[in-house]
Every structure is written in C-alpha cells, then in structure tokens.
Design a protein around this motif. Structure first.
Motif, PDB file in Angstrom:
ATOM      1  N   ILE A  27       0.851  -1.204   0.000  1.00 20.41           N
ATOM      2  CA  ILE A  27       0.000   0.000   0.000  1.00 20.41           C
ATOM      3  C   ILE A  27       0.884   1.251   0.000  1.00 20.41           C
ATOM      4  N   ILE A  28       1.882   1.238   0.919  1.00 20.04           N
ATOM      5  CA  ILE A  28       2.741   2.430   1.017  1.00 20.04           C
ATOM      6  C   ILE A  28       3.586   2.574  -0.261  1.00 20.04           C
ATOM      7  N   GLY A  29       4.181   1.481  -0.722  1.00 18.18           N
ATOM      8  CA  GLY A  29       5.070   1.526  -1.891  1.00 18.18           C
ATOM      9  C   GLY A  29       4.322   1.913  -3.154  1.00 18.18           C
ATOM     10  N   LEU A  30       3.249   1.176  -3.453  1.00 16.47           N
ATOM     11  CA  LEU A  30       2.510   1.461  -4.692  1.00 16.47           C
ATOM     12  C   LEU A  30       1.845   2.835  -4.621  1.00 16.47           C
ATOM     13  N   GLY A  31       1.367   3.203  -3.424  1.00 21.00           N
ATOM     14  CA  GLY A  31       0.751   4.537  -3.241  1.00 21.00           C
ATOM     15  C   GLY A  31       1.775   5.621  -3.527  1.00 21.00           C
ATOM     16  N   GLY A  32       2.985   5.446  -2.988  1.00 21.62           N
ATOM     17  CA  GLY A  32       4.060   6.437  -3.206  1.00 21.62           C
ATOM     18  C   GLY A  32       4.406   6.543  -4.677  1.00 21.62           C
ATOM     19  N   ILE A  33       4.516   5.387  -5.344  1.00 21.67           N
ATOM     20  CA  ILE A  33       4.851   5.391  -6.773  1.00 21.67           C
ATOM     21  C   ILE A  33       3.762   6.131  -7.554  1.00 21.67           C
ATOM     22  N   GLY A  34       2.500   5.817  -7.260  1.00 23.88           N
ATOM     23  CA  GLY A  34       1.368   6.441  -7.954  1.00 23.88           C
ATOM     24  C   GLY A  34       1.373   7.953  -7.748  1.00 23.88           C
ATOM     25  N   TRP A  35       1.623   8.342  -6.505  1.00 27.01           N
ATOM     26  CA  TRP A  35       1.615   9.782  -6.200  1.00 27.01           C
ATOM     27  C   TRP A  35       2.730  10.510  -6.974  1.00 27.01           C
ATOM     28  N   SER A  36       3.919   9.896  -6.996  1.00 29.91           N
ATOM     29  CA  SER A  36       5.056  10.523  -7.678  1.00 29.91           C
ATOM     30  C   SER A  36       4.774  10.661  -9.176  1.00 29.91           C
ATOM     31  N   ILE A  37       4.269   9.574  -9.782  1.00 29.23           N
ATOM     32  CA  ILE A  37       3.980   9.627 -11.232  1.00 29.23           C
ATOM     33  C   ILE A  37       2.951  10.717 -11.514  1.00 29.23           C
ATOM     34  N   ASP A  38       1.944  10.786 -10.655  1.00 26.65           N
ATOM     35  CA  ASP A  38       0.875  11.765 -10.795  1.00 26.65           C
ATOM     36  C   ASP A  38       1.460  13.185 -10.780  1.00 26.65           C
ATOM     37  N   ARG A  39       2.343  13.446  -9.802  1.00 32.04           N
ATOM     38  CA  ARG A  39       2.943  14.787  -9.679  1.00 32.04           C
ATOM     39  C   ARG A  39       3.765  15.132 -10.923  1.00 32.04           C
ATOM     40  N   MET A  40       4.560  14.122 -11.341  1.00 33.54           N
ATOM     41  CA  MET A  40       5.423  14.381 -12.500  1.00 33.54           C
ATOM     42  C   MET A  40       4.590  14.676 -13.741  1.00 33.54           C
ATOM     43  N   TYR A  41       3.531  13.920 -13.905  1.00 32.05           N
ATOM     44  CA  TYR A  41       2.686  14.119 -15.088  1.00 32.05           C
ATOM     45  C   TYR A  41       2.012  15.498 -15.030  1.00 32.05           C
ATOM     46  N   ALA A  42       1.533  15.875 -13.846  1.00 33.72           N
ATOM     47  CA  ALA A  42       0.873  17.177 -13.694  1.00 33.72           C
ATOM     48  C   ALA A  42       1.863  18.295 -14.010  1.00 33.72           C
ATOM     49  N   GLN A  43       3.108  18.135 -13.528  1.00 34.78           N
ATOM     50  CA  GLN A  43       4.119  19.166 -13.782  1.00 34.78           C
ATOM     51  C   GLN A  43       4.430  19.270 -15.280  1.00 34.78           C
ATOM     52  N   SER A  44       4.445  18.082 -15.950  1.00 34.51           N
ATOM     53  CA  SER A  44       4.766  18.130 -17.387  1.00 34.51           C
ATOM     54  C   SER A  44       3.637  18.812 -18.166  1.00 34.51           C
ATOM     55  N   ILE A  45       2.378  18.580 -17.757  1.00 33.53           N
ATOM     56  CA  ILE A  45       1.267  19.255 -18.457  1.00 33.53           C
ATOM     57  C   ILE A  45       1.339  20.763 -18.197  1.00 33.53           C
ATOM     58  N   GLN A  46       1.646  21.091 -16.929  1.00 39.41           N
ATOM     59  CA  GLN A  46       1.747  22.508 -16.575  1.00 39.41           C
ATOM     60  C   GLN A  46       2.841  23.182 -17.429  1.00 39.41           C
ATOM     61  N   ALA A  47       3.954  22.473 -17.587  1.00 41.36           N
ATOM     62  CA  ALA A  47       5.051  23.025 -18.393  1.00 41.36           C
ATOM     63  C   ALA A  47       4.604  23.235 -19.843  1.00 41.36           C
ATOM     64  N   SER A  48       3.827  22.251 -20.335  1.00 43.22           N
ATOM     65  CA  SER A  48       3.393  22.397 -21.739  1.00 43.22           C
ATOM     66  C   SER A  48       2.399  23.547 -21.878  1.00 43.22           C
ATOM     67  N   ILE A  49       1.544  23.757 -20.848  1.00 38.77           N
ATOM     68  CA  ILE A  49       0.615  24.902 -20.877  1.00 38.77           C
ATOM     69  C   ILE A  49       1.425  26.203 -20.876  1.00 38.77           C
ATOM     70  N   SER A  50       2.462  26.203 -20.008  1.00 40.67           N
ATOM     71  CA  SER A  50       3.296  27.406 -19.924  1.00 40.67           C
ATOM     72  C   SER A  50       3.956  27.717 -21.277  1.00 40.67           C
ATOM     73  N   GLU A  51       4.445  26.647 -21.914  1.00 46.43           N
ATOM     74  CA  GLU A  51       5.086  26.837 -23.227  1.00 46.43           C
ATOM     75  C   GLU A  51       4.094  27.373 -24.256  1.00 46.43           C
ATOM     76  N   ARG A  52       2.865  26.774 -24.215  1.00 44.49           N
ATOM     77  CA  ARG A  52       1.843  27.196 -25.168  1.00 44.49           C
ATOM     78  C   ARG A  52       1.483  28.679 -24.975  1.00 44.49           C
ATOM     79  N   LEU A  53       1.362  29.047 -23.666  1.00 42.90           N
ATOM     80  CA  LEU A  53       0.984  30.440 -23.391  1.00 42.90           C
ATOM     81  C   LEU A  53       2.123  31.392 -23.787  1.00 42.90           C
ATOM     82  N   THR A  54       3.368  30.987 -23.563  1.00 41.20           N
ATOM     83  CA  THR A  54       4.516  31.806 -23.984  1.00 41.20           C
ATOM     84  C   THR A  54       4.482  32.018 -25.499  1.00 41.20           C
ATOM     85  N   SER A  55       4.258  30.855 -26.168  1.00 38.83           N
ATOM     86  CA  SER A  55       4.234  30.964 -27.627  1.00 38.83           C
ATOM     87  C   SER A  55       3.073  31.837 -28.087  1.00 38.83           C
ATOM     88  N   THR A  56       1.917  31.747 -27.417  1.00 44.01           N
ATOM     89  CA  THR A  56       0.759  32.591 -27.778  1.00 44.01           C
ATOM     90  C   THR A  56       1.111  34.067 -27.597  1.00 44.01           C
TER      91      THR A  56
END
Lengths: 455, 228
Positions: A27-56
């Motif tokens: 529970i702790i291990g898989l939960g931690g892995i899931g949380w980390s992947i989730d954060r990384m993915y959210a950050q990557s989308i945020q970065a892509s939004i930032s790039e899109r807005l810069t380009s706009t």
C-alpha cells in the motif's frame, strides 16, 4: 485467513503477520509510486501549458500592427482565440485601449495580472473570469518602441482554462491507478503463493505432531528443509528419550515401591504381635504407617512428574466406567452415579486420570455416607486443548474450605500420621499441580463435600 | 473356611498364614504363580489372597485363570504398587477387593470376612435367624439376646453352615474347608463338635437348624431374616 490463532492468547499466525506486513509495504510503496507519477505528469502538463501560453504571447506580439503610433491586433495569431469556449484566451492593453480575443469574457481592469516589466509570469488565478473555472494566466508587461523611437507601455496576457490540465490528468490517473491496483493484486497473490509454499513444511510438522498426540505416530518421519531439520531431528530425539526415560523411571519407581513395601508389610505384621507392649505397638505401628505414607506419596509425586509432552488424549468416560465397575465391587453398599459428557477428553496420562478419579471416588465411597456423584464436563473455551472439569460429591458431612485445605496440607506434608483420605487427596493435589489444574472444594448437591478439579 | 494365600515373600506369607490360622481359618500357602494357579483351580478354596507381583506367573494371570475355570470364590489382591491402574486391572481380571502393602492384619481379616459374607449374599455382618444372631465381624453369637460361648472350631463350623444355607454339605467338605491340609482329622471329632454346636444353638432341640441327611451330609435349614 486466521487472525488470532488462539482466543485469549494474543498470538497471530505467521501467515497473518507476513500478509499484513507485505500488504502494508504494498500500500505504502505502490501509493508512493502512484503519487510521484501523478505529480510528475501534472508538472509536465503545466510546463506544456506554460510553453503554449509563452508561444501565444510571442505570436500576439508579432501580430501587433503599429499605425500612427497606435498599436492594434487585427488578425489574432491562433484561430482558437477567435472561438468562444476554446479554453485559450488573450488580452492586450495599451494607453490607447484594450484588445480582448473573441474567445474571452470580460476581465475587469483590476484583475489584469501584473509582473516585473519584460518578464513573462505564469500564475493560477481562480476567479479570473466570473463564474468560470480557474485559469493559468501568463502575463507580460513590456515597452513597445515605435518607429519614431517612442516607447509605449504594453500589457499582455494569455490564459488557458484549468480543464486543459484536469482532463488529461484525470485520464492519466484512471489508467495509472488501474495498473497499479492490478500490479498490487498480482503481488499479493505472489506473496500468498510464496507463503503457502514456504509454510508447507511447517504444516507438515503440525500434522505430524497432531498424529503423535493422537497416538498414531511415535516420531516425525518426514523429510524437512535444512532450516527445519535441526528442529525436527531434535524433537524426535527428545520424544524418543522421553518415552524411554518415562518407562524406565516409572518402572524404577514401581520396583522401589515394591521392594520397600513388602518388608514394611512384614514389619507392620510383627509390630501387631501380642508379645509387644501396647505402647510400643502403637508407636511402632505409627512409624510404619508414616513410612508407608511417605513412600507412597513421594513415589506418586515423582511418577506424576514424569509426564510425556505429546500423548493421545484419554476418553474420560471409558476410564471412569472401569473405575466405577471396580469400585462397585469394593463398595457395593454405596450408590455411585455418574454424569459424564460422552466426548470428554483428558489431555494427559491415563495413569494420572485413573489416580485422580480413583482417589476422589474412593474417598467419597469411604466417607460419603452412601451416595456419590461423579460429574465430568469438557470446557470448550476455544483453546486447542479444551479444559476438563471433574467433580466428585458425596452425601456425607460438608467440609469448610479451611478444613479442606488443612486436610490437603496434612496429606501433602506426609510428615505426620495421615488417614487414607488425606493421602489420596494429597496425591490428587500433586497431580493437579503437575497439570496446573485448580483444586477446590464446595458443598455437593448431595449435601456433603464436593471436590472439584479444573484442568 | 479355607483360604489360599499366594505370596512370594516368605516372611509375609508366614505371617499372614499364622494370623489366619489364629483366627480359625484353614490356610494353604504357595509362593509362585504356577503353583498358585494349580492350587486355586484344584483345591477346595473359599477365598484366595493373591499378591500381584508373583514370580513365574503374575497374580493377574492366576486370577484370570481361576475365573476362566469357573471358580467364583472371592479373591483379594495384595499389591505393593498403590496405583489405581494396577488395582483396576486386578479388579477387572476378576478380583473382588484389594489391599495395599503394608497393611494391618486386622484390616486384612475384616476384608476377608466382608468378602466371604458378601459372596454368600449378605450385605450386613449381622445375620439373624429368629432368636439366633451371628455377628460375622465381631464373631459374637447370641441366642435370645444372650451371648453364646463357642470354641473357635465351633464358630468356624457355624459360620460355614450359615454362609452355605440350604445346601448339602458333606463331611468331606467340612473337613476340607475347616481343617488345614496337614491336619488329620478324625471323623468322630467332627461329629462331636457338630453335636456340641447343635446343643448350644438349639438347646431344647425344637428347631433342629442343622439337619443330618443320612449318607449324604448335613444341611443348614434356616435362612437369614435380613439376607440381602
């Protein structure tokens, strides 16, 4: 899954412990892995939004047209800026006025985000548009140098709806957690299988021990892995030496008793002869009786201490019936009745059960004024070896607990003249102690003394 | 009454035999199981005292063998081992009572009397035949409330008769059960004793409790009023 193995005994099974530990780690291990992947993915989308807005913003700046020192956007660089509800909005403000993309709603001037001049700043603003989702807003304040060298203040922003982040994130989360749950379930199954395979030899040991306890086997004869072999070999050696030792011990005790008691019988007979004075006869008689009591008590005590660890439980009803038939021969005038639970089992030596029942019943027959009641009940309190309650009551005089205790002590000391009742009771007490049983007295339903033994 | 004592310790065997003879019993002794087995089956025994720890053949085997041979007289076990396991095995083999060594001779005698009485079907030690009363425990005989003075042999003869009521008892039987093996009784002695006993328990000759059956023997015709 068995949680606690024994009620009242706070011990958990090895399988239960391993399963709980592994489940917690999963529970702790898989939960931690899931949380980390989730954060990384959210950050990557945020970065892509930032790039899109810069380009706009960059495209917006490049699409600004300067006419007579006035700045305007006639053709937005991204078609989504012209589509209401496209989730991409933009705005521009100069000293001359404000331009808003067709996709946007009204933004009050005080809402326009500010930042250091020349720097693009991204921030999340929850109420950027009234009654709408939070927005990621990139603002840019800069100076526009006109053809005639004047510098005009320019304030730009581009915003993306938070749905741009939420929608891909929730799709990603659904997929990720589903996979993680499947991996978790698989790992639990693998763990259960490993546990089952690992515990197999232990279960065999348990089965073999049960067979020994039932009297079906004399030793553990399975082939065991190296980790258990030392234990099972030692257990076999212990069982063998215990069986031989107990046999020899009891035989030696019996022989000792036999060897001492016959000369005592001779001595006893001599002291009763007529040519000895009454006083001498009484003194010598007392000495012989005392010697006999001490020998009998100490031999019984030593014999009851020589118990085997694993023995087949004894069917109480069968042994009690044997005794009742025998006692009926000796005391035909006594009315002995019995209430015995048919399935009652005594987890100990048959010899000890016969000693307990024999001594209690014979005392009751001798001193019980004609009626004796034997009761045997099994106590099912969830333990592996259920308890047993044996009580023998009679219709004679009741006895107070103090007097009963006194009688018990008198017999146990064996250092003064004792009657048969005290000695028999002392032997019962000695067996009770060896089995950690509780011995006490109460008034019988027949009116006399009732001796109770709780194993 | 003839008692067989099977005990391998010769000192104890002699003491028991002496005490039993002193109490008026005819006694046969032997010291091993094989001889004991033979005597138990072949001798006219009224009661056997068997030590369990015998050489050659165990006391248990002797008891089983005599019961298998349809001998139903009472058997008292003597044992040095006071374990119930052994007592129960002895009683299951066919014994009627046990005595753990060492014991009081008085207790042995009391147990013998109780066993003999019970085997004749009497639960109480006091037997009443109209005005004749016999206490088998204290060996007191009363006639119309007055104690009768009987010799040891007279008492033993009366005891034998009352424990075998309404049964034809031959002169040979009386000899076998009342005299020791080495004794050489004159048949006239038996008749003299019987005559004296008759006069004592039936002074006016009105009841004739011991009937003579010519050529066959004697018969005690009274039945105890309190027989169990």
């Amino acid at each position: 899954m068995t949680a606690p193995t024994h009620a009242g005994n706070k011990t958990f099974s090895i399988r239960f412990r391993v399963l709980v530990t592994v489940s917690l780690v999963l529970i702790i291990g898989l939960g931690g892995i899931g949380w980390s992947i989730d954060r990384m993915y959210a950050q990557s989308i945020q970065a892509s939004i930032s790039e899109r807005l810069t380009s706009t913003l960059n495209l917006l700046v490049s699409s600004i047209e300067e006419t007579d020192g006035r700045l305007a956007i006639s053709q937005p660089p991204d078609s989504r800026l012209q589509q209401p509800g496209s989730n991409l909005t933009a705005g521009m403000r100069t000293d001359d006025g404000t331009w808003l993309s067709e996709s946007t709603l009204q933004v009050p001037p005080e809402q326009w985000p500010h930042g250091p001049v020349g720097e693009q700043v991204l921030r999340r603003i929850d109420n950027f548009f009234a009654d709408s989702n939070p927005q990621y807003v990139m603002s840019w304040e800069l100076g526009w140098e006109t053809e005639d060298g004047a510098v005009l203040p320019l304030h730009l922003w581009a915003a993306a709806d938070i749905d741009e982040l939420r929608q891909p994130l929730s799709t990603f989360r659904r997929g990720t957690w589903r996979w993680l749950a499947m991996v978790g379930a698989l790992l639990v199954l693998v763990q259960l299988l490993t546990g089952w395979l690992g515990m197999k030899p232990m279960r065999r040991v348990e089965r073999e021990i049960q067979a020994i306890e039932k009297g079906e086997k004399q030793s553990l004869d399975g082939v065991y892995p190296a980790e258990l072999a030392a234990l099972t070999d030692n257990l076999n050696a212990l069982l063998a030496s215990e069986q031989i030792g107990q046999r020899q011990y009891r035989k030696a005790l019996g022989n000792l008793g036999h060897a001492m008691k016959t000369p005592l019988a001779v001595l006893s007979s001599i002291v009763q002869q007529q040519h000895i004075s009454d006083e001498d006869r009484e003194q010598a008689g007392n000495a012989v009786r005392e010697l006999h009591s001490v020998i009998r008590f100490q031999i019984e005590r030593a014999a009851s201490a020589a118990r085997r660890t694993m023995i087949q439980p004894v069917a109480v009803a069968e042994q009690a019936e044997r005794l009742l038939r025998s006692l009926h021969k000796i005391y035909p005038q006594v009315e002995i009745s019995a209430e015995i639970e048919p399935e009652s089992r005594f987890f100990g030596e048959q010899r000890d059960l016969l000693e307990v029942l024999g001594n209690l019943l014979e005392n009751a027959c001798k001193y019980g004024s004609g009626k004796v009641l034997l009761r045997v009940q099994q106590r099912r309190d969830g333990k592996r070896k259920p308890g047993l309650v044996i009580s023998v009551g009679n219709s004679g005089q009741p006895l107070t607990a103090e007097r009963f205790e006194k009688l018990l002590q008198r017999g146990r000391r064996g250092d003064e003249r004792v009657d048969g009742d005290g000695l028999g009771l002392a032997i019962v007490a000695e067996i009770a102690e060896a089995y950690q049983a509780r011995l006490y007295s109460r008034t019988s339903s027949l009116g006399g003394l009732e001796v109770v033994l709780e194993f | 009454m003839r008692i067989l004592v099977i005990e391998d310790d010769l000192r104890l065997q002699k003491q028991i035999a002496d005490q039993l003879q002193a109490a008026g019993y005819a006694v046969d002794v032997c010291a091993d199981g094989v001889e004991g087995d033979y005597m138990a089956r072949e001798y006219p025994v009224d009661l056997a005292i068997v030590d369990l720890g015998l050489p050659e053949m165990s006391g248990l085997e002797v008891i089983r063998a005599l019961r298998a041979a349809q001998k139903d007289y009472p058997v008292l076990i003597l044992t040095a081992r006071s374990e119930w396991q052994e007592k129960v095995e002895g009683l299951e083999a066919g014994a009627d009572d046990y005595l753990t060594k060492p014991f009081h001779m008085q207790e042995l005698l009391a147990r013998l009397q109780a066993l003999l009485r019970r085997s004749a079907g009497h639960s109480s030690p006091v037997l009443r035949f109209a005005d004749l009363q016999i206490n088998l425990s204290s060996q007191l005989v009363e006639l119309a409330g007055q104690p009768l003075s009987l010799t040891s042999f007279e008492y033993k003869m009366l005891e034998y008769f009352v424990l075998h009521p309404r049964t034809v008892v031959t002169k040979a039987q009386l000899n076998e059960h009342l005299y020791n093996e080495d004794a050489d009784p004159d048949s006239n002695v038996l008749e003299v004793v019987l005559g004296r006993l008759r006069r004592k328990i039936d002074p006016d000759g009105s009841r004739k409790p011991i009937e003579t059956l010519r050529g066959r023997g004697y018969r005690f015709n009274l039945l105890a009023e309190n027989s169990a």
